[in-house]
Design an enzyme around this catalytic site. Structure first.
Site, PDB file in Angstrom:
ATOM      1  N   HIS A  65       0.821  -1.220   0.000  1.00  0.00           N
ATOM      2  CA  HIS A  65       0.000   0.000   0.000  1.00  0.00           C
ATOM      3  C   HIS A  65       0.851   1.265   0.000  1.00  0.00           C
ATOM      4  O   HIS A  65       1.938   1.319   0.575  1.00  0.00           O
ATOM      5  CB  HIS A  65      -1.005   0.000   1.152  1.00  0.00           C
ATOM      6  CG  HIS A  65      -0.427   0.137   2.530  1.00  0.00           C
ATOM      7  ND1 HIS A  65      -0.172   1.354   3.111  1.00  0.00           N
ATOM      8  CD2 HIS A  65      -0.100  -0.794   3.464  1.00  0.00           C
ATOM      9  CE1 HIS A  65       0.285   1.177   4.344  1.00  0.00           C
ATOM     10  NE2 HIS A  65       0.345  -0.119   4.578  1.00  0.00           N
ATOM     11  N   ASP A 174       6.041   2.081   6.776  1.00  0.00           N
ATOM     12  CA  ASP A 174       4.787   1.369   6.541  1.00  0.00           C
ATOM     13  C   ASP A 174       3.951   2.194   5.561  1.00  0.00           C
ATOM     14  O   ASP A 174       3.377   3.201   5.951  1.00  0.00           O
ATOM     15  CB  ASP A 174       4.057   1.174   7.864  1.00  0.00           C
ATOM     16  CG  ASP A 174       2.699   0.534   7.731  1.00  0.00           C
ATOM     17  OD1 ASP A 174       2.472  -0.191   6.750  1.00  0.00           O
ATOM     18  OD2 ASP A 174       1.860   0.780   8.617  1.00  0.00           O
ATOM     19  N   GLU A 202      -5.083   1.857   2.683  1.00  0.00           N
ATOM     20  CA  GLU A 202      -5.002   0.705   3.591  1.00  0.00           C
ATOM     21  C   GLU A 202      -5.220   1.124   5.030  1.00  0.00           C
ATOM     22  O   GLU A 202      -5.873   0.419   5.802  1.00  0.00           O
ATOM     23  CB  GLU A 202      -3.637   0.021   3.444  1.00  0.00           C
ATOM     24  CG  GLU A 202      -3.516  -1.305   4.193  1.00  0.00           C
ATOM     25  CD  GLU A 202      -2.949  -1.182   5.605  1.00  0.00           C
ATOM     26  OE1 GLU A 202      -2.872  -2.213   6.299  1.00  0.00           O
ATOM     27  OE2 GLU A 202      -2.582  -0.060   6.015  1.00  0.00           O
ATOM     28  N   GLU A 203      -4.681   2.283   5.398  1.00  0.00           N
ATOM     29  CA  GLU A 203      -4.690   2.703   6.799  1.00  0.00           C
ATOM     30  C   GLU A 203      -6.074   3.070   7.320  1.00  0.00           C
ATOM     31  O   GLU A 203      -6.264   3.243   8.521  1.00  0.00           O
ATOM     32  CB  GLU A 203      -3.737   3.888   6.997  1.00  0.00           C
ATOM     33  CG  GLU A 203      -2.281   3.615   6.640  1.00  0.00           C
ATOM     34  CD  GLU A 203      -1.611   2.611   7.570  1.00  0.00           C
ATOM     35  OE1 GLU A 203      -2.286   2.107   8.505  1.00  0.00           O
ATOM     36  OE2 GLU A 203      -0.418   2.332   7.367  1.00  0.00           O
ATOM     37  N   HIS A 313       3.662   3.533  12.841  1.00  0.00           N
ATOM     38  CA  HIS A 313       2.625   4.582  12.894  1.00  0.00           C
ATOM     39  C   HIS A 313       3.046   5.751  13.780  1.00  0.00           C
ATOM     40  O   HIS A 313       2.221   6.358  14.468  1.00  0.00           O
ATOM     41  CB  HIS A 313       1.291   4.019  13.392  1.00  0.00           C
ATOM     42  CG  HIS A 313       0.609   3.155  12.379  1.00  0.00           C
ATOM     43  ND1 HIS A 313      -0.720   2.783  12.495  1.00  0.00           N
ATOM     44  CD2 HIS A 313       1.056   2.601  11.232  1.00  0.00           C
ATOM     45  CE1 HIS A 313      -1.043   2.036  11.456  1.00  0.00           C
ATOM     46  NE2 HIS A 313       0.026   1.909  10.678  1.00  0.00           N
TER      47      HIS A 313
END
Length: 344
Positions: A65, A174, A202-203, A313
C-alpha cells in the site's frame, strides 16, 4: 543489493490515505519502463503486469500500500491554529511537539498543546485527545492561515531518513518499504508472469485492496507489509511479537485474516531455502490488506510477508537493512514457488 535511494525517495514522498498522488506519480515513474501493462483505477490504485519467462500455473498478485498515517485539517481557529483529525491509527502519546508538513505545498508546522506550566496537575499525567491538539504554522490569524492551507489538507510527519548502524529510520516505512521491494522485483527478469498492485487507503480500512483484488482477480496473493516489532526495553519476550534483525515475518493469523496454512509453511521454507532469515509473528494482532484480498471474488489464497518495524505509525519507524533483504529474497522465492504450482 537493496536500492535504499529508492526507499528514501518513497519515504520522503507525502501521501496520507486518499491523497497518495505524489507517491503514485513516483511509483509510475519507476515502473513504467519495466511493466507490460499499467492501469490506474478510479480509486487511485496502480495495477501493473509484467510478463515473465513463462505463464504461471497460479495467477499471482503481489500487493503493497502507498498511503501513510497522518492527519487532515478540520478547522482553522480565529488565532490561525489548525485543528486536525487522525488519518489511520496513530498513538496519541507520540504526537505533541512533532514537526509536520501541511498540504501539498508542505507548509512547515509543529503540533502544539497547552504549555506544561499552564496545565493542571492531573492534565500532565494524561494523554491528550486529538481535539485538544493543534498545528501551529506561525500564522497571524485565521485569514493568514487560510492563505496557505485549506480544510481537508493533509498533515504528515516531517522526519529524517537515516541509514546508520545497518538500520533504516524514517517516516512512512509502513508501507513504502513494501512498495520499494515490489518495484525492485519488477525491475528483475521474472521466471513467471506477475501482477503488481500498489494500493491506496489501507490505513483507513483496506479500501484500495478491495477494488484491486476485484479487478485483477488473482488466484493467490502475497501482501508485502510492515508489522509491529516490540523488541524494546520493558517488553516481555513473549509479547515482543517479532524482532528487528531476525528476518522476514510470516503471520499465521491477525485480526482480519487467517492465512492460507500451506502458504504459511511454504513462505518459511522458500525464504530459508533462498538463504533468507525468516521468523513467525508471535501474536494475533493488527491487520493489513490481506483482510480484503482473501475474501475477494470466490476467494484468494493469501499470505503476508512483513518487515519487522519498531515504532510503527509514528514520526519515525525503524527497520533493519538485512531484514529488508530477507523480505525481498523471501517474496521472490515464495512468488516463484506459488506461481509454479496449481492454485488448488
Amino acid at each position: 543489493m537493496a536500492d535504499f535511494k529508492l526507499l528514501e525517495k518513497l519515504c520522503a514522498a507525502r501521501g496520507v490515505s486518499g491523497q497518495e498522488q505524489t507517491v503514485r506519480s513516483l511509483i509510475l515513474e519507476e515502473i513504467t519502463p519495466y511493466a507490460d501493462r499499467i492501469d490506474v483505477d478510479p480509486l487511485g490504485n496502480v495495477l501493473a503486469f509484467k510478463k515473465g519467462a513463462q505463464r504461471p500455473k497460479t495467477k499471482l498478485m503481489l500487493s503493497a500500500h502507498m498511503d501513510e498515517v497522518g492527519f487532515i485539517v478540520t478547522h482553522v481557529t480565529e488565532d490561525g491554529f489548525l485543528k486536525m483529525a487522525p488519518v489511520g491509527g496513530i498513538d496519541k502519546r507520540v504526537v505533541p511537539g512533532k514537526r509536520v508538513l501541511v498540504g501539498e505545498k508542505g507548509i512547515p508546522g509543529v503540533i502544539g498543546l497547552v504549555p506544561i506550566h499552564l496545565s493542571k496537575d492531573e492534565e500532565r499525567e494524561k494523554t491528550l485527545p486529538f481535539d485538544q491538539l493543534f498545528v501551529d504554522i506561525g500564522a497571524a490569524d485565521r485569514e493568514d492561515a487560510l492563505g496557505h492551507v485549506a480544510l481537508g489538507d493533509m498533515v504528515t510527519f516531517c522526519s529524517l531518513f537515516d541509514l546508520s548502524g545497518g538500520m533504516v529510520k524514517s517516516k512512512a516505512i509502513d508501507d513504502r518499504a513494501g512498495c520499494a521491494l515490489l518495484i525492485e522485483l519488477m525491475k528483475e527478469e521474472l521466471p513467471f508472469d506477475l501482477h503488481f498492485a500498489f494500493v491506496v487507503q489501507e490505513e483507513v480500512g483496506c479500501r484500495g485492496a478491495k477494488t484491486a483484488a476485484y479487478t485483477v482477480a488473482p488466484q493467490a496473493c502475497i501482501v508485502v507489509e510492515s508489522t509491529t516489532a516490540a523488541d524494546i526495553a520493558g517488553v516481555e519476550a513473549e509479547k515482543q511479537v517479532c524482532e528487528v534483525g531476525r528476518g522476514a515475518v510470516i503471520s499465521f493469523m491477525d485480526r482480519s485474516t487467517i492465512y492460507d496454512r500451506e502458504y504459511f509453511f511454504l513462505a518459511q521454507e522458500a525464504g530459508k531455502r533462498a538463504g533468507a532469515k525468516v521468523q513467525v509473528k508471535q501474536a494475533v494482532a493488527g491487520g493489513n490488506d490481506a483482510g480484503a484480498i482473501h475474501v475477494s471474488g470466490s476467494g484468494v489464497r493469501t499470505i503476508a510477508v512483513s518487515l519487522p518495524c519498531r515504532y510503527l505509525h509514528s514520526a519515525v519507524g525503524l527497520i533493519s537493512q538485512e531484514d529488508y533483504e530477507s523480505a525481498k529474497t523471501t517474496v521472490r522465492s515464495l512468488a516463484e514457488a506459488i506461481a509454479a504450482s496449481p492454485a488448488l
